[in-house]
Design a protein around this motif. Structure first.
Motif, PDB file in Angstrom:
ATOM      1  N   ILE A  24     -63.049 -52.541  22.235  1.00 31.60           N
ATOM      2  CA  ILE A  24     -62.838 -52.921  20.838  1.00 31.60           C
ATOM      3  C   ILE A  24     -61.905 -54.123  20.833  1.00 31.60           C
ATOM      4  N   PRO A  25     -62.362 -55.261  20.296  1.00 31.35           N
ATOM      5  CA  PRO A  25     -61.465 -56.413  20.232  1.00 31.35           C
ATOM      6  C   PRO A  25     -60.301 -56.112  19.294  1.00 31.35           C
ATOM      7  N   ALA A  26     -59.104 -56.462  19.705  1.00 33.72           N
ATOM      8  CA  ALA A  26     -57.894 -56.201  18.928  1.00 33.72           C
ATOM      9  C   ALA A  26     -57.089 -57.489  18.869  1.00 33.72           C
ATOM     10  N   ARG A  27     -57.107 -58.121  17.701  1.00 36.29           N
ATOM     11  CA  ARG A  27     -56.454 -59.414  17.536  1.00 36.29           C
ATOM     12  C   ARG A  27     -55.042 -59.230  16.988  1.00 36.29           C
ATOM     13  N   SER A  32     -46.398 -64.697  10.182  1.00 38.86           N
ATOM     14  CA  SER A  32     -45.075 -64.077  10.074  1.00 38.86           C
ATOM     15  C   SER A  32     -45.132 -62.647   9.552  1.00 38.86           C
ATOM     16  N   PHE A  33     -46.037 -62.350   8.623  1.00 39.83           N
ATOM     17  CA  PHE A  33     -46.131 -60.985   8.094  1.00 39.83           C
ATOM     18  C   PHE A  33     -46.610 -60.016   9.174  1.00 39.83           C
ATOM     19  N   CYS A  34     -47.671 -60.371   9.865  1.00 40.54           N
ATOM     20  CA  CYS A  34     -48.208 -59.481  10.904  1.00 40.54           C
ATOM     21  C   CYS A  34     -47.241 -59.311  12.069  1.00 40.54           C
ATOM     22  N   VAL A  40     -52.255 -55.682  14.252  1.00 35.75           N
ATOM     23  CA  VAL A  40     -53.290 -55.928  15.254  1.00 35.75           C
ATOM     24  C   VAL A  40     -54.594 -55.435  14.633  1.00 35.75           C
ATOM     25  N   TRP A  41     -55.563 -56.337  14.483  1.00 36.92           N
ATOM     26  CA  TRP A  41     -56.740 -56.082  13.646  1.00 36.92           C
ATOM     27  C   TRP A  41     -58.036 -56.119  14.427  1.00 36.92           C
ATOM     28  N   THR A  42     -59.030 -55.399  13.907  1.00 36.88           N
ATOM     29  CA  THR A  42     -60.369 -55.488  14.462  1.00 36.88           C
ATOM     30  C   THR A  42     -61.374 -55.443  13.336  1.00 36.88           C
ATOM     31  N   THR A  68     -55.654 -65.333  -0.068  1.00 42.31           N
ATOM     32  CA  THR A  68     -57.079 -65.030   0.045  1.00 42.31           C
ATOM     33  C   THR A  68     -57.327 -63.681   0.709  1.00 42.31           C
ATOM     34  N   ALA A  69     -56.268 -62.968   1.057  1.00 41.94           N
ATOM     35  CA  ALA A  69     -56.401 -61.645   1.664  1.00 41.94           C
ATOM     36  C   ALA A  69     -55.384 -60.712   1.024  1.00 41.94           C
ATOM     37  N   ASP A  70     -55.793 -59.462   0.839  1.00 37.85           N
ATOM     38  CA  ASP A  70     -54.908 -58.424   0.314  1.00 37.85           C
ATOM     39  C   ASP A  70     -54.608 -57.425   1.414  1.00 37.85           C
ATOM     40  N   PHE A  71     -53.328 -57.264   1.716  1.00 42.68           N
ATOM     41  CA  PHE A  71     -52.866 -56.259   2.662  1.00 42.68           C
ATOM     42  C   PHE A  71     -52.612 -54.990   1.854  1.00 42.68           C
TER      43      PHE A  71
END
Length: 142
Positions: A24-27, A32-34, A40-42, A68-71
């Motif tokens: 599973i790719p994990a980016r 700064s927030f991440c 770490v996202w997939t 453009t993205a909602d966390f």
């Protein structure tokens, strides 16, 4: 099927990923927030995602930078299991590998990701290509 949730279980998800991936790719995002919360996202552009929220009143959405993205942040436990982006009327998503339940960590192929300097148009096009395109949110009746 990959399941995940925030720490308290208020936000949970089921990610359909076929065929089942060997890795599973994990980016690990370098924004700064991440970096501050260990994001770490997939995603799987052929997958589908169902997100269940137990108590919508205890979920906040945080947007920064290009907005453009909602966390989706659980206000109870502080975990961010899902990020969404609405593009051309459709919701796309990535999920946190740190929120996975029952997935062997050795299956995660971690790599850094840095999107600094990426323009908004190219960012949205990348998300359309790479993020989960079938996203459903459900609230638990009660």
């Amino acid at each position: 099927m990959i399941n995940g949730r925030c720490h308290c279980g208020n936000i949970s998800f089921s990610l359909t990923w076929e065929p089942e991936p060997a890795q599973i790719p994990a980016r690990a995002c370098g924004c700064s927030f991440c970096v501050k919360h260990g994001g770490v996202w997939t995603s799987n552009p052929r997958g589908s995602l169902k997100v269940v929220v137990q108590d919508p009143a205890t979920v906040s959405k945080y947007a920064f930078g290009t907005k453009t993205a909602d966390f989706h942040v659980c206000a109870r436990c502080g975990i961010v299991p899902v990020v969404t982006s609405r593009i051309d009327g459709r919701v796309y998503a990535v999920v946190s590998v740190n929120a996975f339940e029952g997935v062997d960590p050795s299956r995660l192929k971690r790599s850094p990701a840095n999107f600094d300097g990426e323009g908004t148009d190219s960012r949205l096009e990348r998300r359309k290509r790479n993020w989960i395109p079938q996203v459903e949110f459900a609230a638990v009746p009660g």
